[in-house]
Design a protein around this motif. Sequence first.
Motif, mmCIF file in Angstrom:
data_model
loop_
_atom_site.group_PDB
_atom_site.id
_atom_site.type_symbol
_atom_site.label_atom_id
_atom_site.label_comp_id
_atom_site.label_asym_id
_atom_site.label_seq_id
_atom_site.Cartn_x
_atom_site.Cartn_y
_atom_site.Cartn_z
ATOM 1 N N VAL A 88 0.869 -1.182 0.000
ATOM 2 C CA VAL A 88 0.000 0.000 0.000
ATOM 3 C C VAL A 88 0.904 1.230 0.000
ATOM 4 O O VAL A 88 1.855 1.317 0.793
ATOM 5 C CB VAL A 88 -0.911 0.014 1.243
ATOM 6 N N TYR A 89 0.594 2.195 -0.868
ATOM 7 C CA TYR A 89 1.507 3.314 -1.097
ATOM 8 C C TYR A 89 0.712 4.620 -1.196
ATOM 9 O O TYR A 89 0.096 4.915 -2.220
ATOM 10 C CB TYR A 89 2.266 3.046 -2.399
ATOM 11 N N CYS A 114 -2.547 5.621 9.611
ATOM 12 C CA CYS A 114 -3.980 5.325 9.502
ATOM 13 C C CYS A 114 -4.220 4.085 8.642
ATOM 14 O O CYS A 114 -4.990 3.185 9.021
ATOM 15 C CB CYS A 114 -4.723 6.519 8.888
ATOM 16 N N LEU A 115 -3.574 4.029 7.508
ATOM 17 C CA LEU A 115 -3.757 2.901 6.587
ATOM 18 C C LEU A 115 -3.297 1.590 7.232
ATOM 19 O O LEU A 115 -3.922 0.540 7.039
ATOM 20 C CB LEU A 115 -3.002 3.154 5.283
ATOM 21 N N PRO A 122 1.710 -3.377 6.879
ATOM 22 C CA PRO A 122 2.692 -2.289 6.998
ATOM 23 C C PRO A 122 2.645 -1.338 5.802
ATOM 24 O O PRO A 122 2.365 -1.746 4.666
ATOM 25 C CB PRO A 122 4.034 -3.026 7.070
ATOM 26 N N VAL A 123 2.900 -0.078 6.075
ATOM 27 C CA VAL A 123 3.020 0.933 5.018
ATOM 28 C C VAL A 123 4.351 1.658 5.262
ATOM 29 O O VAL A 123 4.397 2.695 5.923
ATOM 30 C CB VAL A 123 1.842 1.927 5.044
ATOM 31 N N PRO A 124 5.450 1.089 4.768
ATOM 32 C CA PRO A 124 6.771 1.631 5.096
ATOM 33 C C PRO A 124 7.181 2.856 4.283
ATOM 34 O O PRO A 124 8.122 3.556 4.651
ATOM 35 C CB PRO A 124 7.712 0.461 4.791
ATOM 36 N N LYS A 125 6.474 3.092 3.163
ATOM 37 C CA LYS A 125 6.871 4.205 2.285
ATOM 38 C C LYS A 125 5.651 4.863 1.663
ATOM 39 O O LYS A 125 4.572 4.274 1.585
ATOM 40 C CB LYS A 125 7.789 3.707 1.156
ATOM 41 N N GLY A 126 5.841 6.082 1.233
ATOM 42 C CA GLY A 126 4.834 6.805 0.466
ATOM 43 C C GLY A 126 5.562 7.840 -0.375
ATOM 44 O O GLY A 126 6.795 7.809 -0.484
ATOM 45 N N ALA A 127 4.826 8.759 -0.950
ATOM 46 C CA ALA A 127 5.465 9.766 -1.798
ATOM 47 C C ALA A 127 4.701 11.073 -1.740
ATOM 48 O O ALA A 127 3.493 11.102 -1.512
ATOM 49 C CB ALA A 127 5.571 9.278 -3.243
ATOM 50 N N ILE A 128 5.443 12.157 -1.944
ATOM 51 C CA ILE A 128 4.864 13.472 -2.177
ATOM 52 C C ILE A 128 4.962 13.744 -3.669
ATOM 53 O O ILE A 128 6.052 13.653 -4.243
ATOM 54 C CB ILE A 128 5.615 14.579 -1.405
ATOM 55 N N PHE A 129 3.816 14.041 -4.302
ATOM 56 C CA PHE A 129 3.823 14.406 -5.720
ATOM 57 C C PHE A 129 3.815 15.921 -5.813
ATOM 58 O O PHE A 129 2.900 16.585 -5.318
ATOM 59 C CB PHE A 129 2.607 13.831 -6.448
ATOM 60 N N HIS A 130 4.860 16.487 -6.425
ATOM 61 C CA HIS A 130 4.987 17.935 -6.564
ATOM 62 C C HIS A 130 4.480 18.351 -7.940
ATOM 63 O O HIS A 130 5.058 17.991 -8.971
ATOM 64 C CB HIS A 130 6.440 18.351 -6.364
ATOM 65 N N ALA A 131 3.385 19.102 -7.950
ATOM 66 C CA ALA A 131 2.663 19.359 -9.199
ATOM 67 C C ALA A 131 3.471 20.199 -10.192
ATOM 68 O O ALA A 131 3.387 19.973 -11.400
ATOM 69 C CB ALA A 131 1.341 20.050 -8.894
ATOM 70 N N ARG A 137 8.556 12.543 -4.765
ATOM 71 C CA ARG A 137 9.660 12.418 -3.815
ATOM 72 C C ARG A 137 9.268 11.333 -2.824
ATOM 73 O O ARG A 137 8.329 11.491 -2.052
ATOM 74 C CB ARG A 137 9.908 13.751 -3.107
ATOM 75 N N GLU A 138 9.976 10.216 -2.858
ATOM 76 C CA GLU A 138 9.621 9.110 -1.972
ATOM 77 C C GLU A 138 10.036 9.419 -0.539
ATOM 78 O O GLU A 138 11.094 10.014 -0.295
ATOM 79 C CB GLU A 138 10.278 7.809 -2.436
ATOM 80 N N VAL A 139 9.181 9.040 0.396
ATOM 81 C CA VAL A 139 9.421 9.294 1.818
ATOM 82 C C VAL A 139 9.348 7.979 2.572
ATOM 83 O O VAL A 139 8.359 7.238 2.456
ATOM 84 C CB VAL A 139 8.363 10.274 2.383
ATOM 85 N N SER A 140 10.385 7.654 3.324
ATOM 86 C CA SER A 140 10.357 6.485 4.204
ATOM 87 C C SER A 140 9.641 6.869 5.501
ATOM 88 O O SER A 140 9.945 7.914 6.091
ATOM 89 C CB SER A 140 11.777 6.018 4.528
ATOM 90 N N ILE A 141 8.709 6.042 5.921
ATOM 91 C CA ILE A 141 7.951 6.320 7.137
ATOM 92 C C ILE A 141 8.758 5.776 8.310
ATOM 93 O O ILE A 141 8.548 4.656 8.780
ATOM 94 C CB ILE A 141 6.533 5.701 7.078
ATOM 95 N N THR A 142 9.705 6.575 8.776
ATOM 96 C CA THR A 142 10.674 6.160 9.784
ATOM 97 C C THR A 142 10.060 6.184 11.191
ATOM 98 O O THR A 142 9.038 6.838 11.434
ATOM 99 C CB THR A 142 11.889 7.095 9.771
ATOM 100 N N PRO A 143 10.708 5.493 12.144
ATOM 101 C CA PRO A 143 10.251 5.588 13.537
ATOM 102 C C PRO A 143 10.227 7.034 14.045
ATOM 103 O O PRO A 143 9.358 7.409 14.828
ATOM 104 C CB PRO A 143 11.269 4.738 14.307
ATOM 105 N N GLU A 144 11.192 7.844 13.581
ATOM 106 C CA GLU A 144 11.248 9.240 14.003
ATOM 107 C C GLU A 144 10.022 10.012 13.508
ATOM 108 O O GLU A 144 9.435 10.819 14.253
ATOM 109 C CB GLU A 144 12.531 9.901 13.483
#
Length: 206
Positions: A88-89, A114-115, A122-131, A137-144
């Motif tokens: 899931v991304y 939430c997902l 698990p959902v370890p990664k997602g992305a920001i799409f810059h229009a 820009r891929e973002v790792s969903i880190t513990p921090e």
Amino acid sequence: MTETVPVALSALQHWIYCPRQCGLIHLEQAFEDNIHTARGQAVHHLVDTPGYEIKSGVRVERALPVWCDRLNLIGKADLVEFHPDGSVYPVEFKHGAKRQKLHDDIQLAAQAICLEEMLNRPVPKGAIFHATSHRRREVSITPELRQRVEETADAIRAMLASGKLPPPANDARCKECSLKDICQPEALAGQGKQHQQRQDLFNPEK
């Protein structure tokens, strides 16, 4: 206590950018448009209508309602990809060119949390799409990032429960903010300075 107050995902982004902006929007229900909010709204029109499509075997859901009972978060994911391998991304849409901004990453991390609770995966990664640049820009969903989501949600709940606005930032962020006229950061900062000067009048050490 404050745990009973639900926190909108958008509030997390607003708080990280400026706590007072978050308070004006989510506590006092104040909002004004400027060129930046207008551009953001134009970008979100692409994903504001709920629906889905299948692209190369990937199910793409738009404007997907999401929530997390554990942290009492609620909101909407711009776009979520469900891949054939079960991954899931989430993808958050933002206007402007590709750049790293913590307030964007926090909002994406909250969507991932939430997902994970909703889907039990698990959902370890997602992305920001810059229009503007049409780039992800891929973002790792880190513990921090996850910890920052929880801390930010707690801070917002405390603010909502107190009913008190945070003080103005009165720095470079204010120039870009659509709420500058409502917030009046310079005037409020000036009042604080005048108050301090009055205090110092009676301080023999000054």
